[in-house]
Motif scaffolding. Structure first.
Motif, PDB file in Angstrom:
ATOM      1  N   LEU A  20       0.804  -1.219   0.000  1.00 59.53           N
ATOM      2  CA  LEU A  20       0.000   0.000   0.000  1.00 59.53           C
ATOM      3  C   LEU A  20       0.835   1.268   0.000  1.00 59.53           C
ATOM      4  N   GLN A  21       2.057   1.154  -0.556  1.00 64.78           N
ATOM      5  CA  GLN A  21       2.866   2.351  -0.786  1.00 64.78           C
ATOM      6  C   GLN A  21       2.517   2.926  -2.150  1.00 64.78           C
ATOM      7  N   THR A  22       2.472   4.229  -2.227  1.00 62.63           N
ATOM      8  CA  THR A  22       2.368   4.872  -3.530  1.00 62.63           C
ATOM      9  C   THR A  22       3.744   4.828  -4.201  1.00 62.63           C
ATOM     10  N   SER A  23       3.864   5.505  -5.349  1.00 60.31           N
ATOM     11  CA  SER A  23       5.175   5.494  -6.039  1.00 60.31           C
ATOM     12  C   SER A  23       6.237   6.222  -5.222  1.00 60.31           C
ATOM     13  N   ASP A  24       5.833   7.033  -4.252  1.00 63.66           N
ATOM     14  CA  ASP A  24       6.782   7.560  -3.251  1.00 63.66           C
ATOM     15  C   ASP A  24       6.689   6.627  -2.045  1.00 63.66           C
ATOM     16  N   SER A  25       7.758   5.874  -1.807  1.00 60.04           N
ATOM     17  CA  SER A  25       7.671   4.794  -0.806  1.00 60.04           C
ATOM     18  C   SER A  25       7.388   5.294   0.613  1.00 60.04           C
ATOM     19  N   ASP A  26       7.523   6.604   0.840  1.00 61.80           N
ATOM     20  CA  ASP A  26       7.200   7.136   2.173  1.00 61.80           C
ATOM     21  C   ASP A  26       5.723   7.514   2.309  1.00 61.80           C
ATOM     22  N   ILE A  27       4.997   7.411   1.219  1.00 57.61           N
ATOM     23  CA  ILE A  27       3.580   7.795   1.267  1.00 57.61           C
ATOM     24  C   ILE A  27       2.718   6.564   1.011  1.00 57.61           C
ATOM     25  N   TYR A  28       1.938   6.191   1.997  1.00 56.34           N
ATOM     26  CA  TYR A  28       1.022   5.057   1.889  1.00 56.34           C
ATOM     27  C   TYR A  28      -0.375   5.588   1.574  1.00 56.34           C
ATOM     28  N   ALA A  29      -1.190   4.744   0.973  1.00 54.10           N
ATOM     29  CA  ALA A  29      -2.562   5.171   0.671  1.00 54.10           C
ATOM     30  C   ALA A  29      -3.529   4.054   1.043  1.00 54.10           C
ATOM     31  N   ALA A  30      -4.687   4.443   1.558  1.00 56.64           N
ATOM     32  CA  ALA A  30      -5.713   3.472   1.958  1.00 56.64           C
ATOM     33  C   ALA A  30      -7.083   4.085   1.748  1.00 56.64           C
ATOM     34  N   GLY A  31      -8.025   3.251   1.360  1.00 53.08           N
ATOM     35  CA  GLY A  31      -9.413   3.710   1.291  1.00 53.08           C
ATOM     36  C   GLY A  31      -9.837   4.170  -0.089  1.00 53.08           C
ATOM     37  N   ASP A  32     -10.879   4.990  -0.100  1.00 53.25           N
ATOM     38  CA  ASP A  32     -11.501   5.410  -1.355  1.00 53.25           C
ATOM     39  C   ASP A  32     -10.559   6.181  -2.274  1.00 53.25           C
TER      40      ASP A  32
END
Ligand SMILES: Cc1cc2nc3c(=O)[nH]c(=O)nc-3n(C[C@H](O)[C@H](O)[C@H](O)COP(=O)(O)OP(=O)(O)OC[C@H]3O[C@@H](n4cnc5c(N)ncnc54)[C@H](O)[C@@H]3O)c2cc1C
Length: 218
Positions: A20-32
Motif C-alpha cells: 500500500l505504498q504509492t510510487s513515493d515509498s514514504d507515502i502510503y494510501a488506503a481507502g476510497d
C-alpha cells in the motif's frame, strides 16, 4: 494535493503496491482514494468500499513498521436489503466478466434454502459466474428473503483462493435441515456449472485443494 508527486491513475486515485505504498515509498494510501487489486480479473480497479478501506488502514498501520502485511486484494463483496429481500454479490457478474475479456459463463440455481418439509422456507436464487478456460469461480449474486450474505462471503473466499467450480461442487459444507440441504446450495449451484461444462463436452475437472493424502497410496 499530491498531483505530480506520486503516480495517479487516470480517474485520480492512487496506485499502490502490495504494501500500500504509492510510487513515493514514504507515502502510503488506503481507502476510497486508491485503486485496489480486483482478484477475479487480477487487475487494478476502483471499488470504493468501507470493507476495503478499513482493511487497508489497518494494514498500512502494520506496514509502516515493516512490510509484514501485504494487501491481498478484494472481491468487492457487498449486500443490501430491499423490501425484505437480501441481495448479495461478490466478484464478477457475467456481463462484467465478459466485458473484462474473460471466457465466462454462468449458471442459475432456483430453489429454496432449506427443504419444503421444514415449517417454512424461502425462495433462493444464486447466479454463479465462472471461467470456462480454467474453471475458476469468478463471482456470484444471491437473492432471498433468507439471510444469505454469509454465503456471498464464502464465495468471496473461494474466489480469493482461485478455487474452481469442481472445488465448490464438493467442498465440505454442513448439512442440517434447519439450515440447508444434504448438499449446501453453494455446492449445488457449482454442480450445475460442472454439469453445464460436461454437457458442452468440457469435462476436465480441476481441484485446487490437495486435500487428504493417503500415505499408503499417493
Ligand atoms: C450512502 C453510502 C453508503 C455506503 N454503504 C457502504 C456499505 O454498506 N458498505 C461498504 O463497504 N461501503 C459503503 N459505502 C462506502 C464507504 O462509505 C466508503 O468506502 C468509506 O467510507 C471510505 O473510507 P475512507 O476513509 O477512504 O474515506 P471517507 O470515509 O470518505 O473519509 C475521508 C475523510 O477525509 C475528509 N477529508 C476530505 N478532504 C479533506 C481535506 N482536504 N482535509 C481534511 N480532511 C479531508 C472527509 O471529510 C472525510 O471525513 C457507502 C458510501 C455511501 C456514500
Amino acid at each position: 494535493m499530491l498531483a505530480g508527486q506520486v503516480d495517479i491513475e487516470k480517474h485520480g486515485s492512487f496506485l499502490t503496491n502490495r504494501y500500500l505504498q504509492t510510487s513515493d515509498s514514504d507515502i502510503y494510501a488506503a481507502g476510497d482514494c486508491c485503486m485496489v487489486r480486483f482478484n477475479p480479473t487480477g487487475q487494478p480497479a476502483y471499488t470504493p468500499l468501507a470493507s476495503s478501506a478499513i482493511r487497508q488502514g489497518m494494514l498500512v498501520a502494520h506496514n509502516i513498521f515493516g512490510h509484514t502485511h501485504p494487501y491481498i486484494g478484494t472481491q468487492a463483496s457487498s449486500a443490501l436489503e430491499l423490501y425484505g429481500n437480501t441481495l448479495a454479490t461478490t466478484g464478477l457478474t457475467l456481463q462484467h466478466a465478459l466485458n473484462s475479456g474473460l471466457n465466462a459463463a454462468s449458471v442459475t440455481y432456483e430453489g429454496t434454502w432449506r427443504p419444503e418439509y421444514m415449517p417454512s422456507t424461502d425462495a433462493l436464487t444464486i447466479v454463479l459466474v465462472y471461467d470456462r478456460d480454467d474453471r475458476r469461480v469468478l463471482g456470484a449474486q444471491l437473492l432471498s428473503k433468507h439471510e444469505i450474505t454469509q454465503s456471498a462471503n464464502a464465495i468471496s473466499v473461494a474466489i480469493q483462493n482461485n478455487n474452481t467450480i469442481d472445488d465448490l461442487a464438493f467442498v465440505d459444507m454442513l448439512f442440517q435441515p434447519n439450515f440447508d440441504f444434504p448438499f449446501n446450495y453453494l455446492n449445488m449451484v457449482a454442480q450445475l456449472a460442472v454439469d453445464q461444462e460436461r454437457t458442452e463436452g468440457r469435462d476436465e475437472p480441476r481441484f485446487t485443494a490437495m486435500g487428504y493424502i493417503n500415505p499408503n497410496n499417493h
